[in-house]
Design a protein around this motif. Structure first.
Motif, PDB file in Angstrom:
ATOM      1  N   GLN A   7     -10.047  12.864 -73.138  1.00 45.17           N
ATOM      2  CA  GLN A   7     -10.521  11.575 -72.649  1.00 45.17           C
ATOM      3  C   GLN A   7     -11.720  11.092 -73.473  1.00 45.17           C
ATOM      4  OE1 GLN A   7      -9.831  12.987 -68.077  1.00 45.17           O
ATOM      5  NE2 GLN A   7     -11.025  11.114 -68.282  1.00 45.17           N
ATOM      6  N   PHE A  46      -7.686  11.644 -65.274  1.00 47.01           N
ATOM      7  CA  PHE A  46      -8.336  11.732 -63.960  1.00 47.01           C
ATOM      8  C   PHE A  46      -9.579  12.610 -63.978  1.00 47.01           C
ATOM      9  CE2 PHE A  46      -3.691  11.239 -63.190  1.00 47.01           C
ATOM     10  CZ  PHE A  46      -3.730   9.909 -62.809  1.00 47.01           C
ATOM     11  N   GLY A  47     -10.186  12.761 -65.147  1.00 47.68           N
ATOM     12  CA  GLY A  47     -11.398  13.567 -65.261  1.00 47.68           C
ATOM     13  C   GLY A  47     -11.120  14.974 -65.767  1.00 47.68           C
ATOM     14  N   VAL A  61     -11.943  15.709 -69.659  1.00 53.74           N
ATOM     15  CA  VAL A  61     -13.271  15.458 -70.218  1.00 53.74           C
ATOM     16  C   VAL A  61     -13.891  16.742 -70.787  1.00 53.74           C
ATOM     17  CG1 VAL A  61     -15.588  14.553 -69.757  1.00 53.74           C
ATOM     18  CG2 VAL A  61     -13.615  13.481 -68.668  1.00 53.74           C
ATOM     19  N   ALA A  88     -15.833  15.219 -62.361  1.00 56.51           N
ATOM     20  CA  ALA A  88     -15.521  14.050 -61.561  1.00 56.51           C
ATOM     21  C   ALA A  88     -14.010  13.903 -61.573  1.00 56.51           C
ATOM     22  CB  ALA A  88     -16.186  12.832 -62.169  1.00 56.51           C
ATOM     23  N   TYR A  89     -13.380  13.865 -60.429  1.00 54.54           N
ATOM     24  CA  TYR A  89     -11.956  13.559 -60.366  1.00 54.54           C
ATOM     25  C   TYR A  89     -11.832  12.149 -59.825  1.00 54.54           C
ATOM     26  CZ  TYR A  89      -7.551  13.308 -57.718  1.00 54.54           C
ATOM     27  OH  TYR A  89      -6.391  12.897 -57.132  1.00 54.54           O
ATOM     28  N   ARG A  90     -11.453  11.264 -60.694  1.00 58.21           N
ATOM     29  CA  ARG A  90     -11.327   9.848 -60.371  1.00 58.21           C
ATOM     30  C   ARG A  90     -12.510   9.369 -59.545  1.00 58.21           C
ATOM     31  NH1 ARG A  90      -5.625   6.718 -59.991  1.00 58.21           N
ATOM     32  NH2 ARG A  90      -6.492   4.714 -60.542  1.00 58.21           N
ATOM     33  N   CYS A  91     -13.683   9.659 -60.046  1.00 60.12           N
ATOM     34  CA  CYS A  91     -14.890   9.170 -59.409  1.00 60.12           C
ATOM     35  C   CYS A  91     -15.979   9.219 -60.436  1.00 60.12           C
ATOM     36  CB  CYS A  91     -15.292  10.061 -58.258  1.00 60.12           C
ATOM     37  SG  CYS A  91     -16.147  11.532 -58.762  1.00 60.12           S
ATOM     38  N   SER A  92     -16.961   8.372 -60.260  1.00 61.62           N
ATOM     39  CA  SER A  92     -18.056   8.352 -61.184  1.00 61.62           C
ATOM     40  C   SER A  92     -19.027   9.462 -60.785  1.00 61.62           C
ATOM     41  CB  SER A  92     -18.714   6.974 -61.165  1.00 61.62           C
ATOM     42  OG  SER A  92     -19.490   6.780 -62.310  1.00 61.62           O
ATOM     43  N   THR A 117     -13.414   7.657 -72.038  1.00 64.69           N
ATOM     44  CA  THR A 117     -13.014   7.008 -70.783  1.00 64.69           C
ATOM     45  C   THR A 117     -13.115   7.969 -69.613  1.00 64.69           C
ATOM     46  OG1 THR A 117     -11.594   5.363 -71.808  1.00 64.69           O
ATOM     47  CG2 THR A 117     -11.037   5.990 -69.574  1.00 64.69           C
ATOM     48  N   TYR A 118     -14.052   7.693 -68.744  1.00 58.94           N
ATOM     49  CA  TYR A 118     -14.244   8.402 -67.463  1.00 58.94           C
ATOM     50  C   TYR A 118     -15.289   7.582 -66.751  1.00 58.94           C
ATOM     51  CZ  TYR A 118     -17.665  10.041 -70.773  1.00 58.94           C
ATOM     52  OH  TYR A 118     -18.600  10.051 -71.768  1.00 58.94           O
ATOM     53  N   GLY A 119     -15.488   7.869 -65.478  1.00 53.01           N
ATOM     54  CA  GLY A 119     -16.504   7.109 -64.743  1.00 53.01           C
ATOM     55  C   GLY A 119     -16.247   5.605 -64.789  1.00 53.01           C
ATOM     56  N   GLU A 175     -11.644   3.813 -60.416  1.00 53.95           N
ATOM     57  CA  GLU A 175     -11.834   4.915 -59.491  1.00 53.95           C
ATOM     58  C   GLU A 175     -12.136   4.463 -58.067  1.00 53.95           C
ATOM     59  OE1 GLU A 175     -14.892   6.195 -62.113  1.00 53.95           O
ATOM     60  OE2 GLU A 175     -13.840   8.051 -62.571  1.00 53.95           O
TER      61      GLU A 175
HETATM   62 CU1  CUM Z   1     -14.305  10.467 -62.605  1.00 49.82          CU
HETATM   63  S1  CUM Z   1     -12.712  11.229 -63.275  1.00 49.82           S
HETATM   64 MO1  CUM Z   1     -12.587   9.815 -64.467  1.00 49.82          MO
HETATM   65  O1  CUM Z   1     -14.223   9.852 -64.653  1.00 49.82           O
HETATM   66  O2  CUM Z   1     -12.085  10.451 -65.815  1.00 49.82           O
END
Ligand code: CUM
Ligand code: MCN
Length: 778
Positions: free
Chosen positions: A211, A242-243, A246, A356-360, A534-536, A732
């Motif tokens: 990511q 989805f984190g 990372v 973070a799993y789909r969250c900031s 790409t995350y958060g 997210e």
């Molecule tokens: Cu918070 S999981 Mo996304 O940040 O890759």
């Protein structure tokens, strides 16, 4: 902007022409399988690879000793801990990487891995944070000099004294303990890499599921000593992140190192259970929440205390200055005078993570806590939870708003979103229906849950957010070619979010060219500008801003060429956003498009100007963006079986100005599905021996179309004042906002009988126990 442009990337995905890491095939490529520990805590006595080496096709068996020669036996985590690439001395979690078998094909590698003989001295494991912090707990991190316990770190935020005082003087206080269970992001594509060292060019290319390719290249350079310009990371199509993608994992390093040593390409692809059992997990926060309030529901203070399980290494993926991620935004959408939070983290014999799993970065845990606590308060006071929220919302005229734990909210209008959601859900009618069922002692109880969350997305700014020391900015590089077609390269990396479409829309909007005339490239460190990935939900807030600004730079240059072509003074030339053209002030019929200008930029450029039409922008955001929303969930709880069924699911989101409403809706649907998985079925558990008991898709339940109800989505638009196109992130929000709404709904169905909390995942047996305790069972 605002058009439902079909996703450009779907042509290749739908026709089976995606190109994922496992699709990468190189001449002479070898395959790598990792030997993993069956024990959670054990000292390695001996590793014997001779039986494996005797197999046809096996080329090498690598252990920590081999990697030590190249100084690659350990690697830094994103939080400055040191993790074994292959276990050097002691295994610290089940499925940890012990050895690697490299073979001519995957089958030989797999057979070889089964024939590597490892003798272990098995030690007592400790898998939960509370036990890990007890005095007589076995020491996990004896590799850290001077370490005598399993304590990982402490953290606090806010004003303890003022908060304590507010609690002492409060008319009403409520308290609830809640566990946000260990989850796994579970992308459909597992992690993998193809290391490809070219001795001729002395260059290492690594195709990997990343990511954040640029930061991964920097880390690879730091770990391996290979100069950064001699490393190329390519992140091709990514099948969900989805984190999970990372962090850096040992498998990436082994594939790259093996290729370097053997001078042949080496592919490593994880299996499903390896992904679930060894890569970054999320959550695992044991939280205690308290609210101090007045009798009419005005919140005066919030206090939280957390016990966090960080696994065997501190390998959280988050800005390094935030050891608890963005958990300190736990005052949520509410104007609270004072707040205090404290947290202790422990090492345990479980996979490292805290990603973070789909969250900031832990905002999910914070939102869950505060949105649950508001419901607890409302029930204590006998008030409608919607009214408690209205009473405490930060008001539109209070923005920019500084929270008691130091966050600077850019904009918001929470009540409008809540009202919209309540109306879409037919809230009042369902409240009546709920009471009717109670009065009539019906078999199925009705519960209504609300969540009015605030998200915080778009990290940086660089001064406060970095990964491994690299500040969190992002970038865009736009080239308009002589025929007026454009290439945009960005530092972020799509994993399914549709950047090839939405980022093209930004360029199209800013330059007045057709969206089909813009191609978006990413995921190749040799050609793309450096970015943090790409995350958060940071792509739109940061790289989206960079894209808009780079496009505007091009427009500025185009303007002088336009003046030349229109034979007008530059100050008389205006950009008309509606038609996407330059025209002469007062004479709109004298106009020229960027496409027409592009030719001029290369073939007929005005004297004194550089030829060409391109621009780069590196954007360090002044602040994060604060998307928000209100979700209303209506459930039926079966008193006989404890089963929960969704009757209605309303999601109203506000992500500022919207680039592509269809893509946003897709993001919302996917994120809500993951929120339902969280609330209803997903959890990684361990037995006392440290075995992962939720380590495959038979035991780690993901929601399918069968469990997902129809969603009704709505939106409000409160632009971000500091973002060039007024957009906030959204990717997210639904996963962050929905779990508390769902739990609030199930609690709400039983609240009249005194139920104040139900732990996730709310499987039928969990719900049924509450029904029984409350005397509601059938
Ligand atoms: Cu918070 S999981 Mo996304 O940040 O890759
Ligand atoms: N968008 C828009 N208008 C806005 C905001 C966003 O049209 N005002 C669009 C964007 O341009 C982008 C999409 O919505 O195409 C998501 O944008 P954004 O909110 O900026 O989030 P990111 O692109 O940074 O995506 C990250 C986010 C994260 S962190 C996780 S985790 C997650 C998520 O996206 N992982 C996903 N959604 C996912 N969706 C898929 N299919 N796969 C994943 O792995």
């Amino acid at each position: 902007m605002g058009e439902e442009v079909s996703r450009k990337e779907d042509r290749r995905f739908i026709t089976g022409r995606g190109n994922y890491v496992d699709d990468v095939k190189k001449p002479g490529m070898l395959h790598c399988e990792l030997v993993r520990s069956p024990h959670a805590h054990a000292r390695i006595e001996e590793i014997d690879g001779s039986r494996a080496m005797a197999l046809d096709g096996v080329v090498a068996v690598l252990t920590a000793d081999d990697l030590l020669e190249y100084d690659l036996a350990t690697m830094p985590t994103l939080m400055d801990d040191t993790q074994d690439v292959l276990v050097n001395d002691k295994v610290k979690f089940q499925s940890q990487e012990v050895a690697a078998v490299i073979a001519e094909d995957r089958y030989a590698a797999k057979d070889g891995a089964e024939k590597v003989d490892v003798s272990y001295d098995v030690l007592e494991p400790v898998v939960d944070a509370e036990t890990a912090l007890e005095d007589d707990a076995p020491l996990i991190r004896d590799d850290i000099e001077g370490k005598e316990d399993n304590h990982c770190f402490d953290w606090e935020t806010g004003d303890e004294e003022a908060t304590d005082e507010a609690f002492e003087n409060a008319a009403v206080t409520v308290e609830e303990e809640m566990f946000y269970q260990r989850l796994h992001p579970a992308p459909i594509e597992t992690c993998g890499a193809v290391g490809d060292y070219d001795p001729g060019k002395d260059k290492l290319t690594v195709h990997m599921t990343s990511q954040a390719p640029h930061i991964h290249r920097t880390l690879f350079a730091q770990v391996s000593g290979i100069p950064e310009h001699k490393i190329r990371i390519v992140s091709p199509d990514v099948g969900g992140g989805f984190g999970n993608k990372v962090p850096i994992y040992p498998g990436y390093v082994v594939a790259a190192a093996a290729s370097y040593v053997l001078e042949r390409p080496v592919k490593w692809i994880e299996e499903r259970s390896e992904n679930i059992q060894s890569t970054g997990f999320a959550r695992d926060y044991d939280m205690n929440g308290e609210i101090a309030a007045t009798e009419d529901g005005e919140i005066r203070a919030i206090r939280v205390d957390v016990l966090a399980n960080h696994g065997a290494y501190n390998a959280a993926a988050q800005p390094s200055k935030f050891p608890a991620g963005f958990f300190n935004i736990f005052t949520g959408s509410y104007d609270v005078e004072t707040a205090y939070g404290s947290l202790s983290a422990a090492y345990t014999n479980t996979a490292p993570g805290g990603i973070a799993y789909r969250c900031s970065f832990r905002v999910t845990e914070a939102v869950y806590l505060v949105e649950r606590m508001v419901k607890v308060l409302a029930d204590e006071l006998g008030m409608d939870p919607a009214d408690v929220r209205r009473r405490n919302f930060i008001q539109p005229d209070q923005f920019p708003y500084e929270s008691p734990t130091g966050w600077n909210y850019d904009s918001g209008d929470y009540e409008t979103a809540l009202d919209e959601a309540l109306e879409m859900a037919d809230y009042e009618a369902y409240r009546d229906e709920q009471q009717r069922r109670i009065d009539e002692d019906a078999d199925k109880l009705l519960g209504i849950g609300i969540s009015s969350f605030t998200e915080v997305v778009g990290a940086g700014p660089g001064k406060s957010c970095d990964i491994a020391g690299v500040e969190m900015f992002d970038s865009a590089d736009i080239r308009v070619h002589p025929t007026g077609k454009a290439t945009l390269r960005v530092g972020v990396q799509t994993q399914g979010q549709g950047h090839e479409t939405t980022f093209a829309q930004i360029v199209a909007e800013e330059l007045g060219i057709d969206v089909d005339d813009v191609v978006v490239e990413h995921g190749d460190t040799d050609t793309d500008p450096y970015g943090l990935g790409t995350y958060g939900s940071r792509s739109t807030p940061v790289a989206g801003a960079a894209t808009a600004i780079a496009a505007r730079k091009i427009r500025d240059k185009a303007k002088s060429i336009a003046a030349n072509e229109l034979e007008a003074a530059e100050e008389d030339v205006e950009w008309d956003r509606e038609s996407g053209e330059f025209h002469v002030a007062g004479a709109p019929e004298r106009s020229v498009t960027v496409t027409e200008i592009a030719a001029g930029a290369y073939m007929n450029h005005p004297g004194g100007e550089e030829p060409g039409l391109e621009a780069v922008n590196y954007y360090d955001p002044p602040e994060m963006t604060y998307p928000f929303g209100s979700y209303v969930v209506i459930v039926e709880v079966d008193r006989e079986t404890g089963e929960v069924e969704f009757e209605k699911f309303v999601a109203v989101d506000d992500c500022g100005n919207r680039i592509n409403p269809m893509i946003i809706e897709g993001q919302i649907h996917g994120g809500l599905a993951q929120g339902i998985g969280t609330a209803m079925m997903e959890q990684i558990t361990f037995d006392d021996n440290g075995n992962v008991t939720g380590g495959d898709f038979m035991n780690y339940l993901l929601p399918t179309a069968m469990e997902i109800p129809e969603f009704e989505t709505g939106h409000t638009v409160t632009p971000s004042p500091h973002h060039p196109i007024g957009a906030k992130g959204v990717g997210e929000s639904p996963t962050v906002g929905s779990p508390p709404a769902i739990v609030n709904a199930v609690v709400d169905a039983m609240a009249h009988a005194g139920v104040s909390h139900v732990e996730m995942p709310m499987t039928p047996d969990v719900v049924w126990k509450h029904l029984e305790e409350a005397g509601l069972e059938r």
